[in-house]
Structures are given as C-alpha cells and as structure tokens.
Write a protein that holds these residues in place. Structure first.
Motif, mmCIF file in Angstrom:
data_model
loop_
_atom_site.group_PDB
_atom_site.id
_atom_site.type_symbol
_atom_site.label_atom_id
_atom_site.label_comp_id
_atom_site.label_asym_id
_atom_site.label_seq_id
_atom_site.Cartn_x
_atom_site.Cartn_y
_atom_site.Cartn_z
ATOM 1 N N GLN A 34 -7.239 -3.276 10.271
ATOM 2 C CA GLN A 34 -7.463 -4.592 9.677
ATOM 3 C C GLN A 34 -6.314 -5.557 9.958
ATOM 4 N N GLU A 62 1.888 -2.305 -7.272
ATOM 5 C CA GLU A 62 0.542 -2.333 -7.845
ATOM 6 C C GLU A 62 0.433 -3.310 -9.001
ATOM 7 N N LEU A 119 0.851 -1.192 0.000
ATOM 8 C CA LEU A 119 0.000 0.000 0.000
ATOM 9 C C LEU A 119 0.886 1.241 0.000
ATOM 10 N N PHE A 159 -7.865 12.394 -5.350
ATOM 11 C CA PHE A 159 -8.223 10.981 -5.431
ATOM 12 C C PHE A 159 -7.214 10.116 -4.693
ATOM 13 N N GLY A 209 -11.706 2.718 -2.486
ATOM 14 C CA GLY A 209 -10.445 2.175 -2.005
ATOM 15 C C GLY A 209 -10.157 0.839 -2.682
ATOM 16 N N ASP A 210 -8.876 0.629 -3.059
ATOM 17 C CA ASP A 210 -8.554 -0.585 -3.810
ATOM 18 C C ASP A 210 -8.737 -1.841 -2.966
ATOM 19 N N ARG A 211 -8.363 -1.755 -1.686
ATOM 20 C CA ARG A 211 -8.375 -2.979 -0.886
ATOM 21 C C ARG A 211 -9.531 -3.034 0.097
ATOM 22 N N TYR A 212 -9.749 -1.915 0.817
ATOM 23 C CA TYR A 212 -10.774 -1.953 1.854
ATOM 24 C C TYR A 212 -11.955 -1.061 1.502
ATOM 25 N N GLU A 223 -5.943 5.951 1.582
ATOM 26 C CA GLU A 223 -7.104 5.501 2.360
ATOM 27 C C GLU A 223 -6.937 4.048 2.799
ATOM 28 N N ASP A 224 -6.423 3.213 1.884
ATOM 29 C CA ASP A 224 -6.234 1.802 2.220
ATOM 30 C C ASP A 224 -5.196 1.621 3.320
ATOM 31 N N ALA A 266 -6.793 2.497 6.497
ATOM 32 C CA ALA A 266 -7.720 1.432 6.888
ATOM 33 C C ALA A 266 -6.973 0.204 7.395
ATOM 34 N N LYS A 295 1.686 -2.868 -11.884
ATOM 35 C CA LYS A 295 1.619 -2.184 -13.180
ATOM 36 C C LYS A 295 2.850 -2.459 -14.028
ATOM 37 N N THR A 340 -5.308 1.807 -9.413
ATOM 38 C CA THR A 340 -4.177 1.346 -10.213
ATOM 39 C C THR A 340 -4.548 1.190 -11.681
ATOM 40 N N ALA A 398 -14.362 14.221 -2.766
ATOM 41 C CA ALA A 398 -13.179 13.423 -3.085
ATOM 42 C C ALA A 398 -12.816 12.508 -1.923
ATOM 43 N N LEU A 399 -12.939 13.030 -0.697
ATOM 44 C CA LEU A 399 -12.602 12.205 0.470
ATOM 45 C C LEU A 399 -13.531 11.006 0.574
ATOM 46 N N GLY A 415 -12.968 8.695 -2.300
ATOM 47 C CA GLY A 415 -11.670 8.040 -2.124
ATOM 48 C C GLY A 415 -11.820 6.793 -1.273
ATOM 49 N N ASN A 416 -12.677 6.875 -0.254
ATOM 50 C CA ASN A 416 -12.920 5.708 0.595
ATOM 51 C C ASN A 416 -13.797 4.676 -0.102
#
Lengths: 432, 334
Positions: free
Chosen positions: A271, A412, A258, B251, B145-148, A263-264, A267, A414, B167, B137-138, B141-142
């Motif tokens: 987790q 990622e 990450l 973003f 989220g790519d993972r969570y 954000e992840d 988070a 890519k 990605t 955007a906030l 953005g959540n």
C-alpha cells in the motif's frame, strides 16, 4: 522481586537432577520417548545425529553432503517453522532434562537466558576454531570462565532498504551511493524523514516505531541492564531518550504506527505505507515476499549511528545428548566458512565467519529485486562496521517486550507518551 | 450387569464357579479401568503435580527450588495482569458462549424442520469446525486488520469510522468471540439437533391440535425436552470458553494479547509466565486458580440452568424426561 532471581539461582544448584526426572514425566512423557527414538543408532549401525533448526538455515544440501562424506554418522535435520516454536521446545526439553537434539540451534536473543544455564551445554572451545568468527560473535557465547557454548552461524548486519520511486517523488536522490550519504547519523535520517513526509504526506518514513527503537537499543552498550545484570532501565537516560525520540517522531508522522509482523504491517508493503526500513540480510527475502510486484526497492550501504545488528544464530551441543563428540565434530563442520557460504547461497543467511566475509561468492552476489544491488558486498561492509554488541542480560528480552509495548500504546493512541512511560516503569518494576 | 465376555464356562467344579462369579463381578471394573488408569496418568497426575509445582519456587530452565508455600498464589493474585486476564477471559467467554448457545439452538431448530437436502445443510454447519483454529485466526486476523482489514474497509466504504479491532478492548473481544462462535456454533447446533430429533413427534402433534404455533412449540416442548443436552453444551462451552487460548494468542503476531494486554486471557497469561518469564511456579499457581474458577463457573451455570428450568414450570419433569429417554432408545433401535 529481587528475591526471584536469588531463589532461582539456589534452585538450580540444589536439585537439578531430581527436577529433570520428575519434569520429564510430568511435562511430556512423549518427549522422553521421542528422544530415545531419535538418538542412538540407526538400523544400519550408523550413529544417528539430529540437528534442530528453525526458519531457514540453508542446511539441506550440507547435510546431504555430510552424509555422503563418511559412513559412521547419519545426520537428520528437524526444522521448526518459527523461532518461537523452536524456543518453546528447547526450553521445555532443557527443563525436562531429555529429548533435545544432538545439535540445537539458538537465536542470539535467547543467548542471555541460556548462558545462565551454560551447564546444560557442552564446552565447544577448541584451538582449531579459534579466530574463525568475528570476535564479538564468539565473545557473546563465551562464559566468564572461558567456556564457549555455541558456534556462530549467521549474523544480521543492517543496511537501510528504501523505495527509490518514493524518494524520487519527494525530490530526493535515488542512487544508492548518494542515499548512503544522507543517513550517517540518526539526526540526519530523521531530518530526511521530516522532509520526506512534508512532500509525500500519505507515506510514512519508516515501517514501525518499534523497529526504529530496536535499532537504537541495539546500538547502546548497556540499555536495560548494567554489567552485573542489575536492571537500570528505569534510570538510564539513554532509554528515556530513545523513547522520547521515537514517540515524538511518531506524532510528526514519520512512523506507520504499525507493529512489525502484524497483518497491517505486512499489508502496508503493498500500500506504499512507508519509504525506508532497517534491513538485515534476512529481511531482504521478507521484503521481496511482502512487496511482491512493487518496484523501486533498493538498499544503501549505510546505517544511522554507525552499525546495527539484528538477529543471528548459534549451534549448541546439549550435554544430554549421547553422542556429543560426533555432534561437536558436525557443528564444527557446519559452521566452517566454506559451508556457511553454501548456506548463504541457498537461503541468504549472512556468515559470521571472518574468512567468509571475503569470499568472492558473497562479495559478488547481487539481488535483482533490489535493483541489482550488490547485497553481499554491502552487508559485508555493514558487518565490518560493527564494533561491539550490546550487553543483553537474562531480563533483556522481557524488559524489551515491555518497552516495545509502551511505544506501541502511544502509536495506538491508548496512552499519551507520559502515561506510557509511567506504565513501562511499572512493568519494569514488576519484572525487576 | 451381564458379562459380555463371550460364552461363560460351565461351572463344573466349585472353584470354577467361584471364579466365574468373581469374573462376573469384577470384569465390568476391569473393562472400565483403562479409562481410569489413563485418566490417572494423563489427568490426575499432572493435576496433582501441577499443585506440587505451584507451591515451590520453580524456574523453567533452572528447575525446582525451595518450598514456597502459597507465595506463588500471593504473587499471582497481586499481579494486575492476572486480574486483567481474568476480566478479559470472562468478557470473551460471555461474548462467545451466550450468543453461541442461542444461535446454535436457533440453527438446530431450523435444521430440525423438513428441509430439502437436509444432510447437506446439516453437514455444512459443521464445516467451520473442521478448519484448524490457527487457520481461523489467520483469516480473521486479516479480516479484522485495523488499517487494511476487510471489515474496516467495508465500514469506511459506507462512510462509517474504522474500528480498532486490535487496539480497542471491547472491539478486540468481539472480534475474538466471533472467531470462537464461527468455529463452535455449528458443532453445538448438531448436538442440539441430535437431541431434538429424539423428542417424540406426537408431542408436537398434540400441541398443534391445541393451537400452539411453531415458536410456542419450540419454547414449551423442544427446550424443556432437550434440557440435559442444553446443560451439557453449556458446561462444555463454559470450560472451553474459560480456557480460550489459540484464537487470542494468534490474533496478533506477538501473542501477548496486545500492547496493553487488552485481550490476554488467563491461559495466555499462564503461558507468558511459564515460557516467557520462565517461572513455572507462578504458571502452575495460575493453572490451579483457573481450575478453581472453572469449577465455580460450572457449578454456577448448573445451578442457574436448573433454576431456569424449574421456573419454566414443568410439573412432570421426571416423567417427561423418562419418555424422552424411551424415545431416544427407540430412535437408536430404529
């Protein structure tokens, strides 16, 4: 590409004054207006001094104290929410030649670019404050001809923060003294990580590949630029080694893959995303906020590869201010060890002043969230272990961004590590 | 044009009458001049000054350097990130503006019918517009989220693969476009609604008598009648779409448009050059190129929309437009 730098240097010498006036008009008519408003004298005949800071410097109580101490000066703080916001404002108004506060805080990462513009800042060197800060802190803000452009405020010595509960799950020691024995070198730290992810496969070892790479970059004296600021990023074997290490560890599952501050990433604190991270003093508050309700965090008095440093700031006095003398006086007072300790108590900004490092308030401070760890003492030990700080020239920040993005592209998926390295070289070429 | 400046003094003497005549002639210009003066100060001057900066070597901190001619433009056009940003901008623009205008049209069409609690519905489509773009955007953005993130959790819950909203290039454009659409669709719908309300109702009655259904009425009466408004919305959303900044910038936390700059737009590229690379000369060159690109797009849009309009076959276009204008006048009066 080389021409860019030369051009820029020429520009600077030639037409600064004309530029200032014109840009002031074009960029922000309001900036000039604000400057005129904020500076000068208040209604009661006092001189009004403005101090521009970002995030939390812990100055609220100090400024109140200063205002009640004397009647000549009234100090007002201007706080920006983020460092980026503050930086944009600082650069724009430096370019415009007006509108800056009497005292402007700067982050160590911008120091190199601002040192190129040292004419814009007052010389703060003064026998009275000699030896007040750790040597390397002052050296970094001193030009070749001995001009000091900033007084040190805080620094970011790094320890390793870890999740004791996850360590227990992996059958590793959890006591912070024992943990400190595990991570003296990067190899040990990574080996421990390999063992950890074997036992606890769902949890990564560290929070972000980029952060680990950054920690290693910060331990290398010359990474992207040599002593004369020639760009060496492409040919420096140490840079390639860091890149290879981090990207291969990522494949082994040690990294969350990450991006820090995403954000992840935020988070992932909730987790059980990872077990350790590089931890400067100001990060303790970040972890506590992101990991609210999570139990098991602790901090060990160790950093792989010796010592690490992340962040830290200075106070500068721009020469465009009308009351430089008073501003220097105030900056001197704010950065005195006694005051910095109060700022530390207020917001945890770790002092860069030698005397403050032995202050009982600092040494006796503990942090409940980190299992009651003596954070003040640990970070003071970490600060003393620092011997040098890496050379960061004017291109450092830009190349570092490209470096971090290359690592991110591998994480990622890519690009393959080889492709990412090639595109990093292309980016360096573009910036060079 | 009559002077609205209160009672005109009686022309007792010749010089007074001359003055009065002069006033009647000149005062309208005087009244509209504040706009043009302000425009010259905050519109024209920065535009020209940006052009001046763009032909010089100019560093953010160091200031003006040598005259560089078109060198900055050459360097921008040779930079692969410029073309990358242009591609992203056009892609996000198409993904946002096209569905946005279509959705807004449909929404306005629905709001134009006899709904219960009309005002409530009309106000609520504007709600997203009130939210600050940074807050949007906030939140998004959540959500993305790519993972969570919320969307991916949902996808995984129903057994689908997670999507790399940050990605993957196209996915990131879709995510950003959805932010823009969420914010602007309601706003555009209200503009369309205002135009639709001015369409004379007897046209619909006659159409209904001729046996035209709701859809046919919408396509054959409503759309042609609100064409000027349609053009206005298309052009403003073109300008807005090509200048998109806040949503992609916020973003992610780095603000450079992703690890491969897969969602860096032209305005973000401009910002990076000016405030990160600190080269105002190049940044100004990008600003002018963007300006030219927008002009080209706006003209192209105008031409396309007019073509589409004439293809729709409106033999009495001018007459219809006049009757619409009259109807609008009545609407205001009543």
């Amino acid at each position: 590409m080389h021409g860019v730098t030369r051009d820029q240097k020429d520009d600077r010498r030639r037409v600064r004054a004309a530029t200032g006036a014109l840009l002031a008009l074009a960029l922000t008519a309001t900036a000039a207006a604000c400057g005129g408003d904020a500076e000068g004298e208040g209604a009661d005949g006092k001189i009004r001094l403005t101090v521009a800071t970002f995030n939390e410097f812990g100055y609220e109580g100090l400024i109140e104290e200063y205002n009640s101490m004397q009647d000549e000066v009234e100090v007002v703080q201007k706080k920006a929410g983020t460092a980026n916001e503050h930086q944009d404002n600082l650069y724009t108004k430096l370019a415009a030649g007006s509108g800056l506060s009497d005292i402007e805080a700067i982050e160590v990462d911008w120091l190199a670019a601002l040192m190129e513009e040292s004419d814009a800042f007052a010389d703060l060197s003064d026998p009275e404050v000699e030896g007040r800060w750790l040597d390397w802190k002052t050296e970094a803000a001193t030009t070749d001809d001995g001009k000091l452009i900033g007084y040190g405020t805080d620094i970011g010595p790094e320890g390793i923060c870890y999740r004791a509960d996850l360590f227990e799950k992996a059958g590793m020691p959890t006591d912070r003294e024992e943990v400190a024995q595990l991570f003296t070198t990067w190899e040990d730290y990574f080996d421990a990580g390999r063992g950890f992810v074997k036992k606890v496969p769902d949890v990564a070892w560290y929070d972000a590949s980029g952060a680990t790479a950054q920690a290693m970059v910060n331990q290398t004296e010359y990474t992207f630029e040599d002593e004369d600021n020639n760009v060496i990023a492409a040919d420096n074997p140490e840079v390639k080694e860091i890149f290879d290490t981090v990207t291969s560890l990522s494949e082994e599952g040690l990294s969350t893959q990450l991006v820090q501050w995403s954000e992840d990433w935020v988070a992932s604190f909730q987790q059980d995303g990872f077990a350790t991270m590089a931890c400067p003093g100001w990060m303790l508050g970040v972890i506590e906020g992101n990991a609210e309700g999570v139990e098991g965090w602790d901090i060990a008095d160790v950093f792989p590869g010796g010592a690490g440093l992340w962040g830290g700031s200075y106070l500068t006095v721009p020469v465009q201010g009308e009351h430089q003398e008073e501003a220097i006086e105030l900056a001197k007072w704010l950065t005195a060890p006694e005051q910095q300790i109060k700022a530390f108590e207020a917001k945890g900004t770790f002092p860069s002043q030698v005397e403050a490092l032995d202050d009982p308030v600092l040494l006796e401070s503990t942090n409940d969230f980190f299992n009651g760890a003596p954070t003040g003492e640990i970070l003071a030990e970490r600060a003393k272990a620092i011997e040098f700080i890496p050379h960061k020239g004017p291109k450092f920040a830009d190349i570092n961004t490209a470096f971090q993005q290359a690592i991110q592209r591998v994480d990622e998926g890519k690009e393959s590590p080889d492709e990412a390295w090639e595109s990093f070289l292309a980016d360096v070429e573009r910036l060079g | 044009m009559a002077s609205p400046a209160g009672p005109t003094p009686r022309p007792r003497r010749p010089w007074r009458s001359r003055l009065a005549r002069w006033e009647a002639k000149a005062s309208p210009y005087l009244y509209v001049s504040p706009f043009f003066l302000l425009f010259a100060l905050v519109g024209l001057f920065p535009l020209l000054y940006t052009a001046y900066v763009s032909v010089h070597a100019w560093s953010l901190l160091g200031g003006q350097g040598d005259f560089a001619g078109l060198d900055n433009y050459r360097r921008v056009l040779e930079d692969r990130f410029f073309w990358n940003a242009l591609r992203n901008t056009v892609s996000i623009f198409l993904l946002s503006s096209v569905p946005q205008v279509l959705l807004a049209l449909g929404l306005a069409g629905l709001l134009d019918t006899q709904l219960r609690g009309r005002t409530l519905w009309r106000m609520s489509v504007l709600l997203p517009f009130v939210v600050a773009p940074a807050a949007v955007a906030l939140i998004f953005g959540n959500v993305f989220g790519d993972r969570y993130g919320l969307v991916n959790s949902g996808l995984e819950a129903i057994g689908l693969d997670a999507i790399g909203w940050h990605t993957n290039t196209l996915a990131s454009h879709v995510a950003i476009a959805s932010m823009v659409n969420w914010r602007w669709t309601g706003y555009n719908a209200l503009i369309f609604l205002a135009a639709m309300q001015a369409v004379p109702r007897d046209l619909y009655e006659s159409a209904a008598l001729d046996g035209a259904g709701k859809v046919r009425q919408f396509v054959s009466i409503t759309l042609p009648m609100i064409r000027p408004t349609l053009l206005f919305v298309i052009i403003t959303s073109t300008i807005g779409g090509l200048q998109i900044f806040a949503e992609p910038r916020l973003f992610d936390t780095q603000g450079l448009g992703g690890s491969d700059r897969q969602y860096q737009t032209l305005t973000m590229y401009l910002w990076e050059l000016g405030w990160r690379v600190r080269d105002l000369g190049m940044a100004s060159a990008v600003a002018w190129l963007l300006f030219l690109i927008i002009v080209v797009f706006a003209v192209l849009n105008l031409w396309l929309s007019q073509r589409a309009g004439s293809l729709a076959g409106r033999p009495h276009g001018r007459a219809v437009r006049r009757s619409r204008r009259d109807a609008a006048g009545e609407g205001v009066a009543s």
